[in-house]
Design a protein around this motif. Sequence first.
Motif, PDB file in Angstrom:
ATOM      1  N   ASP A 271     -48.992 -36.171  72.214  1.00 58.10           N
ATOM      2  CA  ASP A 271     -49.521 -35.555  71.119  1.00 58.10           C
ATOM      3  C   ASP A 271     -50.776 -34.548  71.640  1.00 58.10           C
ATOM      4  N   GLN A 272     -51.257 -34.949  72.755  1.00 59.45           N
ATOM      5  CA  GLN A 272     -52.407 -33.734  73.222  1.00 59.45           C
ATOM      6  C   GLN A 272     -51.789 -32.581  73.595  1.00 59.45           C
ATOM      7  N   VAL A 273     -50.509 -32.486  74.313  1.00 65.96           N
ATOM      8  CA  VAL A 273     -50.093 -31.292  74.691  1.00 65.96           C
ATOM      9  C   VAL A 273     -49.402 -30.595  73.587  1.00 65.96           C
ATOM     10  N   ALA A 274     -48.916 -31.445  72.525  1.00 68.88           N
ATOM     11  CA  ALA A 274     -48.461 -30.555  71.456  1.00 68.88           C
ATOM     12  C   ALA A 274     -49.475 -29.984  70.669  1.00 68.88           C
ATOM     13  N   SER A 275     -50.823 -30.867  70.485  1.00 70.61           N
ATOM     14  CA  SER A 275     -52.091 -30.367  69.834  1.00 70.61           C
ATOM     15  C   SER A 275     -52.551 -29.043  70.424  1.00 70.61           C
ATOM     16  N   VAL A 276     -52.598 -28.947  71.954  1.00 69.82           N
ATOM     17  CA  VAL A 276     -53.114 -27.771  72.661  1.00 69.82           C
ATOM     18  C   VAL A 276     -52.224 -26.617  72.116  1.00 69.82           C
ATOM     19  N   PHE A 277     -51.003 -27.068  72.008  1.00 67.27           N
ATOM     20  CA  PHE A 277     -49.859 -25.748  71.745  1.00 67.27           C
ATOM     21  C   PHE A 277     -50.298 -25.249  70.235  1.00 67.27           C
ATOM     22  N   TYR A 278     -50.333 -25.947  69.322  1.00 66.17           N
ATOM     23  CA  TYR A 278     -50.582 -25.345  68.079  1.00 66.17           C
ATOM     24  C   TYR A 278     -52.048 -24.942  67.686  1.00 66.17           C
ATOM     25  N   THR A 279     -53.130 -25.398  68.346  1.00 61.59           N
ATOM     26  CA  THR A 279     -54.182 -24.985  68.123  1.00 61.59           C
ATOM     27  C   THR A 279     -54.994 -24.052  68.908  1.00 61.59           C
ATOM     28  N   ILE A 280     -54.406 -23.901  70.257  1.00 61.15           N
ATOM     29  CA  ILE A 280     -54.779 -22.796  71.125  1.00 61.15           C
ATOM     30  C   ILE A 280     -53.741 -21.882  71.573  1.00 61.15           C
ATOM     31  N   VAL A 281     -52.560 -22.082  71.890  1.00 61.41           N
ATOM     32  CA  VAL A 281     -51.610 -21.405  72.150  1.00 61.41           C
ATOM     33  C   VAL A 281     -51.211 -20.585  71.250  1.00 61.41           C
ATOM     34  N   ILE A 282     -50.553 -21.105  69.987  1.00 62.42           N
ATOM     35  CA  ILE A 282     -49.866 -20.465  68.939  1.00 62.42           C
ATOM     36  C   ILE A 282     -50.725 -19.308  68.435  1.00 62.42           C
ATOM     37  N   PRO A 283     -51.958 -19.618  67.968  1.00 62.89           N
ATOM     38  CA  PRO A 283     -52.708 -18.531  67.643  1.00 62.89           C
ATOM     39  C   PRO A 283     -52.877 -17.340  68.527  1.00 62.89           C
ATOM     40  N   MET A 284     -52.844 -17.742  69.893  1.00 64.17           N
ATOM     41  CA  MET A 284     -52.761 -16.511  70.820  1.00 64.17           C
ATOM     42  C   MET A 284     -51.497 -15.825  70.836  1.00 64.17           C
ATOM     43  N   LEU A 285     -50.389 -16.560  70.614  1.00 66.18           N
ATOM     44  CA  LEU A 285     -48.962 -15.887  70.965  1.00 66.18           C
ATOM     45  C   LEU A 285     -48.727 -15.197  69.548  1.00 66.18           C
ATOM     46  N   ASN A 286     -49.155 -15.621  68.539  1.00 68.20           N
ATOM     47  CA  ASN A 286     -48.570 -14.641  67.203  1.00 68.20           C
ATOM     48  C   ASN A 286     -48.733 -13.366  67.322  1.00 68.20           C
ATOM     49  N   PRO A 287     -49.911 -13.011  67.671  1.00 71.20           N
ATOM     50  CA  PRO A 287     -50.080 -11.264  67.586  1.00 71.20           C
ATOM     51  C   PRO A 287     -49.261 -10.648  68.523  1.00 71.20           C
ATOM     52  N   LEU A 288     -48.952 -11.365  69.663  1.00 67.33           N
ATOM     53  CA  LEU A 288     -47.975 -10.706  70.411  1.00 67.33           C
ATOM     54  C   LEU A 288     -46.569 -10.784  70.054  1.00 67.33           C
ATOM     55  N   ILE A 289     -45.966 -11.919  69.370  1.00 70.12           N
ATOM     56  CA  ILE A 289     -44.737 -12.104  68.801  1.00 70.12           C
ATOM     57  C   ILE A 289     -44.600 -11.063  67.588  1.00 70.12           C
ATOM     58  N   TYR A 290     -45.798 -10.786  66.820  1.00 68.77           N
ATOM     59  CA  TYR A 290     -45.399  -9.947  65.712  1.00 68.77           C
ATOM     60  C   TYR A 290     -45.726  -8.490  66.135  1.00 68.77           C
ATOM     61  N   SER A 291     -46.152  -8.178  67.138  1.00 66.73           N
ATOM     62  CA  SER A 291     -46.731  -6.812  67.404  1.00 66.73           C
ATOM     63  C   SER A 291     -45.694  -6.116  68.330  1.00 66.73           C
ATOM     64  N   LEU A 292     -45.482  -6.997  69.544  1.00 68.40           N
ATOM     65  CA  LEU A 292     -44.331  -6.493  70.645  1.00 68.40           C
ATOM     66  C   LEU A 292     -43.277  -5.866  70.328  1.00 68.40           C
ATOM     67  N   ARG A 293     -42.604  -6.507  69.314  1.00 65.06           N
ATOM     68  CA  ARG A 293     -41.365  -6.102  68.927  1.00 65.06           C
ATOM     69  C   ARG A 293     -41.371  -5.319  67.635  1.00 65.06           C
ATOM     70  N   ASN A 294     -42.588  -4.722  67.360  1.00 66.40           N
ATOM     71  CA  ASN A 294     -42.927  -4.033  66.051  1.00 66.40           C
ATOM     72  C   ASN A 294     -43.283  -2.690  66.414  1.00 66.40           C
ATOM     73  N   LYS A 295     -42.404  -1.749  66.079  1.00 62.90           N
ATOM     74  CA  LYS A 295     -42.630  -0.373  66.553  1.00 62.90           C
ATOM     75  C   LYS A 295     -43.900   0.335  65.538  1.00 62.90           C
ATOM     76  N   GLU A 296     -43.779  -0.233  64.143  1.00 57.97           N
ATOM     77  CA  GLU A 296     -44.815   0.331  63.434  1.00 57.97           C
ATOM     78  C   GLU A 296     -46.046  -0.029  63.561  1.00 57.97           C
ATOM     79  N   VAL A 297     -46.478  -1.352  64.212  1.00 54.34           N
ATOM     80  CA  VAL A 297     -47.913  -1.691  64.783  1.00 54.34           C
ATOM     81  C   VAL A 297     -48.266  -1.022  65.770  1.00 54.34           C
ATOM     82  N   LYS A 298     -47.350  -0.947  66.762  1.00 56.22           N
ATOM     83  CA  LYS A 298     -47.676  -0.111  68.176  1.00 56.22           C
ATOM     84  C   LYS A 298     -47.830   1.439  67.771  1.00 56.22           C
ATOM     85  N   ASN A 299     -47.239   2.075  66.508  1.00 58.25           N
ATOM     86  CA  ASN A 299     -47.400   3.464  66.416  1.00 58.25           C
ATOM     87  C   ASN A 299     -48.874   3.460  65.554  1.00 58.25           C
ATOM     88  N   ALA A 300     -49.095   2.619  64.855  1.00 59.02           N
ATOM     89  CA  ALA A 300     -50.282   2.482  63.960  1.00 59.02           C
ATOM     90  C   ALA A 300     -51.673   2.417  65.097  1.00 59.02           C
TER      91      ALA A 300
END
Length: 315
Positions: A271-300
């Motif tokens: 549970d601690q490993v899972a908790s680290v993932f959704y409290t610390i890792v996922i908030p860091m990954l979301n901008p990468l997930i939604y921006s790296l594959r998104n040309k509009e964000v890059k262009n903006a």
Amino acid sequence: MGGRNTTQVADFILLGLTDSPEVQLVLFLLFLLMYLLTVLGNAGMFLVICLDVRLHTPMYFFLSHLSFLDLIYSTVITPKTLENLLASTKYISYMSCLTQMYFFVFLGATECFLLSSMAYDRYVAICNPLRYPVVMSPRLCCSLILGCYVIGFMDSTVNVLCMRRLHFCDSNVIHHFFCDTSPILALSCTDTHDIEIMIFIVAGSTLMASLITISMSYVSILSTILKITSNAGKRKAFSTCASHLLGVTIFYGTMMFTYLKPSTSYSLGKDQVASVFYTIVIPMLNPLIYSLRNKEVKNALIRLMKKRQDSRPLK
């Protein structure tokens, strides 16, 4: 309760992730780096969407709120975790613990329904593209966002009111790195059966209602994509949803693993490993997930950097 001395504790001790000073230092540096990336990525995403008029669309409106939630979500947990990794005594007051839990549940539940709203937005965009500007009106978008925050507020209020009924007997040591529901229920000497059922119903309803909405949206989306004859059209439609689907899979996978089970199944390590993932890792990954594959964000981002560079006075 067998005559044990029950009390409403003044503070708790967060046991943390490890007792090893060397490992604590490594975790501190790692979590600090991840938190800085989280702040930079989410604040940057939020500002880019707000400042670039071309991104003032329903999809990016929801994405800006996701960045805001992830920024606050991580801030509720990570700074205290960093402090405790360096502290010899890892105290947190009773009220601070409840406050941390309140905002953690509030932001988590809000994000669940925000991801549902984003799935509905993608459903309308792909399955009803001609009606998209009419259906996803500013009024509907604002109503969906308001509904997400209201549901999050209700869930967190019920959760904290239930936790306020707990009493503690022999120990105030929480076997976790933040004030989460399962380890506090395990610590209490109160009969937690009714409280567990209530929290399970609330958490389960939130996760399942939002997950069903997402699943139904993507079933319709997949059905529509399979009817597209051109490979280029299919690739474009898939790329539109890929980032959101990846974010949903990671978020819901760890959440369901942790919360859709009774406290008797609580496993400290897993549970601690899972908790680290959704409290610390996922908030860091979301901008990468939604921006790296998104040309509009890059262009903006490029336009904003170029605009800032052009606005500098010549020496």
